[in-house]
Motif scaffolding. Sequence first.
Motif, short mmCIF file in Angstrom:
data_model
loop_
_atom_site.label_atom_id
_atom_site.label_comp_id
_atom_site.label_asym_id
_atom_site.label_seq_id
_atom_site.Cartn_x
_atom_site.Cartn_y
_atom_site.Cartn_z
N GLU A 1 0.82 -1.22 0.00
CA GLU A 1 0.00 0.00 0.00
C GLU A 1 0.86 1.26 0.00
OE1 GLU A 1 -3.12 -0.08 -0.66
OE2 GLU A 1 -3.26 -2.26 -0.45
N ASN A 2 2.03 1.20 0.61
CA ASN A 2 2.89 2.39 0.72
C ASN A 2 3.85 2.57 -0.46
OD1 ASN A 2 1.78 3.16 3.17
ND2 ASN A 2 3.22 1.93 4.35
N LEU A 3 3.87 1.61 -1.38
CA LEU A 3 4.77 1.73 -2.52
C LEU A 3 4.40 2.92 -3.39
CD1 LEU A 3 5.27 -1.93 -3.80
CD2 LEU A 3 7.03 -0.40 -2.94
N ASP B 1 -4.62 -10.03 -9.65
CA ASP B 1 -3.90 -9.23 -10.64
C ASP B 1 -4.58 -7.88 -10.81
OD1 ASP B 1 -2.03 -11.20 -11.10
OD2 ASP B 1 -3.10 -12.06 -12.81
N GLN B 2 -5.89 -7.86 -10.66
CA GLN B 2 -6.64 -6.61 -10.77
C GLN B 2 -6.15 -5.59 -9.74
OE1 GLN B 2 -10.89 -7.02 -10.40
NE2 GLN B 2 -11.21 -4.83 -10.13
N ARG B 3 -5.89 -6.04 -8.53
CA ARG B 3 -5.40 -5.15 -7.47
C ARG B 3 -4.02 -4.59 -7.83
NH1 ARG B 3 -4.82 -1.44 -5.12
NH2 ARG B 3 -4.25 -1.17 -2.95
N VAL B 4 -3.19 -5.41 -8.45
CA VAL B 4 -1.86 -4.97 -8.87
C VAL B 4 -1.97 -3.90 -9.94
CG1 VAL B 4 0.33 -5.70 -9.91
CG2 VAL B 4 -0.84 -7.19 -8.27
N VAL B 5 -2.83 -4.13 -10.92
CA VAL B 5 -3.03 -3.16 -12.00
C VAL B 5 -3.57 -1.84 -11.43
CG1 VAL B 5 -4.37 -2.67 -14.10
CG2 VAL B 5 -3.32 -4.92 -13.78
N GLU B 6 -4.52 -1.94 -10.51
CA GLU B 6 -5.05 -0.72 -9.88
C GLU B 6 -3.95 0.05 -9.18
OE1 GLU B 6 -8.10 -2.05 -7.21
OE2 GLU B 6 -9.51 -2.50 -8.83
N THR C 1 -3.00 3.85 -10.23
CA THR C 1 -3.26 4.94 -9.27
C THR C 1 -2.00 5.61 -8.73
OG1 THR C 1 -3.38 3.38 -7.42
CG2 THR C 1 -5.46 3.98 -8.51
N THR C 2 -0.85 4.97 -8.88
CA THR C 2 0.36 5.56 -8.31
C THR C 2 1.30 6.15 -9.35
OG1 THR C 2 1.47 3.40 -8.29
CG2 THR C 2 0.35 4.10 -6.25
N LEU C 3 0.99 5.98 -10.62
CA LEU C 3 1.83 6.61 -11.65
C LEU C 3 1.49 8.08 -11.78
CD1 LEU C 3 1.93 3.95 -14.52
CD2 LEU C 3 3.78 4.63 -12.99
N PRO C 4 2.48 8.90 -12.13
CA PRO C 4 2.21 10.33 -12.32
C PRO C 4 1.24 10.55 -13.49
CG PRO C 4 4.58 9.89 -12.20
CD PRO C 4 3.89 8.57 -12.24
N GLU C 5 0.62 11.71 -13.51
CA GLU C 5 -0.39 12.03 -14.53
C GLU C 5 0.15 11.96 -15.95
OE1 GLU C 5 -2.66 15.57 -13.94
OE2 GLU C 5 -2.86 15.17 -11.79
N LYS C 6 1.45 12.24 -16.12
CA LYS C 6 2.01 12.25 -17.48
C LYS C 6 1.92 10.90 -18.17
CE LYS C 6 6.91 11.48 -16.52
NZ LYS C 6 8.26 12.03 -16.67
N TYR C 7 1.70 9.81 -17.39
CA TYR C 7 1.58 8.47 -17.97
C TYR C 7 0.15 8.11 -18.33
CZ TYR C 7 6.43 7.76 -16.73
OH TYR C 7 7.78 7.87 -16.65
#
Length: 165
Positions: free
Chosen positions: A116-118, A149-154, A158-164
């Motif tokens: 969760e903290n990653l 796998d769905q949780r991993v994709v989420e 959700t943690t990538l910057p907006e530019k992606y």
Amino acid sequence: MSFSPPPPPVFAGENYNIWAVKMKTYLQAHDLWNVLQNDAELPPLRANPTIAQIRQHNEDCAKKYKAMSCLQSGVSDVIFTRIMACDTPKEAWDKLKVEFQGSDKTRQINLRRDFENLRRKDSETIKQYADKIMATVNNIRLLGDDFSDQRVVEKVITTLPEKYE
């Protein structure tokens, strides 16, 4: 065609879960995993056994020592001193598990918190970040937790910057 497995993986005190999976497979390849799971004493030979029964009994007795030998060979000398007083392979396996894995529940909680903290660091590539996520997820799954796998994709999305986006 004959298969000759490599020597047992050596555990030096780090990455216990990875070593445990490799050692389990190693013992299975040598038909010794059942010995570790079923820690029961072998019944003595009955009166007037046949030669085949004597051979089978001797083979079954030897498997306990073969499994113990694999475990002892699969740890560094520093770790060996912790299991050298163990009488059975199961006792040695359980001792290592308790000492180096700790409580499965505690480890699951800690790994889920880590997941969760990653967050992706600016200096990390997407691949490095994804590898870090998958390493944590695989450790969670090694403990028997069903992690979709769905949780991993989420998590990635959700943690990538907006530019992606």
